[in-house]
Design an enzyme around this catalytic site. Structure first.
Site, PDB file in Angstrom:
ATOM      1  N   CYS A  46      78.784  -3.933  34.016  1.00 26.32           N
ATOM      2  CA  CYS A  46      78.472  -5.344  34.224  1.00 26.32           C
ATOM      3  C   CYS A  46      78.053  -5.553  35.677  1.00 26.32           C
ATOM      4  CB  CYS A  46      79.702  -6.190  33.904  1.00 26.32           C
ATOM      5  SG  CYS A  46      79.496  -7.937  34.282  1.00 26.32           S
ATOM      6  N   CYS A  58      81.004  -7.992  37.353  1.00 29.08           N
ATOM      7  CA  CYS A  58      82.377  -7.576  37.654  1.00 29.08           C
ATOM      8  C   CYS A  58      82.569  -6.057  37.651  1.00 29.08           C
ATOM      9  CB  CYS A  58      83.354  -8.212  36.665  1.00 29.08           C
ATOM     10  SG  CYS A  58      83.225  -7.576  34.988  1.00 29.08           S
ATOM     11  N   CYS A 109      79.922 -10.236  28.743  1.00 29.45           N
ATOM     12  CA  CYS A 109      80.930  -9.304  29.246  1.00 29.45           C
ATOM     13  C   CYS A 109      82.309  -9.876  28.905  1.00 29.45           C
ATOM     14  CB  CYS A 109      80.775  -9.154  30.752  1.00 29.45           C
ATOM     15  SG  CYS A 109      82.148  -8.281  31.535  1.00 29.45           S
ATOM     16  N   CYS A 134      84.392 -10.839  32.339  1.00 32.53           N
ATOM     17  CA  CYS A 134      84.061 -11.949  33.240  1.00 32.53           C
ATOM     18  C   CYS A 134      83.261 -13.049  32.566  1.00 32.53           C
ATOM     19  CB  CYS A 134      83.318 -11.444  34.479  1.00 32.53           C
ATOM     20  SG  CYS A 134      81.596 -10.985  34.182  1.00 32.53           S
ATOM     21  N   CYS A 189      70.243  -6.641  22.859  1.00 35.88           N
ATOM     22  CA  CYS A 189      69.086  -6.887  23.714  1.00 35.88           C
ATOM     23  C   CYS A 189      69.621  -7.452  25.031  1.00 35.88           C
ATOM     24  CB  CYS A 189      68.168  -7.882  23.009  1.00 35.88           C
ATOM     25  SG  CYS A 189      66.661  -8.235  23.892  1.00 35.88           S
TER      26      CYS A 189
HETATM   27 ZN   LIG Z   1      81.578  -8.702  33.744  1.00 35.23          ZN
END
Ligand SMILES: [Zn+2]
Length: 139
Positions: free
Chosen positions: A51, A54, A97, A100, A122
């Site tokens: 990510c 985070c 995610c 976060c 995607c």
């Molecule tokens: Zn994240």
């Protein structure tokens, strides 16, 4: 600095301070990068995609495939790393995610891709940060 209960959760002001304007627009305001422009659209090195907000590992390069859609495509996320929720438009499923809440993109099913799941995550290149295998293997 006071420790937050979950350090991956931040206020919008905190995100604005640590993300680039483009990352903020996509991760926090659910934007989309222009088709075919992403850093990882045509990219197939071995490693892990974390990510961009985070740092949580989200996808393995072994699940990335060439969908031709103009954005990076994965057929599955790492276990528990990806949350799904229906878009307000009622048609698409948004993926975020799980740590976060950052916007990644959308997931599509049953398009006939020859992958183990026939799902296409995607994902905006801006939403993820690639870590090469030599580095990620030591994590
Ligand atoms: Zn994240």
């Amino acid at each position: 600095m006071a420790a937050a209960p979950n350090s991956a959760q931040k206020s919008e002001e905190e995100w604005r301070a640590i993300l680039s304007p483009e990352q903020f627009r996509i991760l926090r305001q659910k934007g989309t990068e222009p088709r075919g422009t992403g850093e990882y659209d045509k990219f197939s090195d071995d490693g892990i995609y974390n990510c961009a907000g985070c740092g949580t590992p989200l996808y393995k390069s072994t699940t990335k495939f060439n969908s031709g859609c103009g954005w990076p495509a994965f057929f599955e996320g790492l276990p528990g790393a990806i949350n799904r929720s229906p878009d307000p438009d009622g048609r698409r499923i948004e993926i975020t995610c799980a740590a976060c809440g950052g916007h990644l993109g959308h997931v599509f099913k049953g398009e006939g891709f020859q992958t183990p799941t026939d799902e296409r995550h995607c994902v905006n290149s801006v939403s993820v940060k690639f870590v090469p295998m030599e580095t990620s293997a030591t994590l």
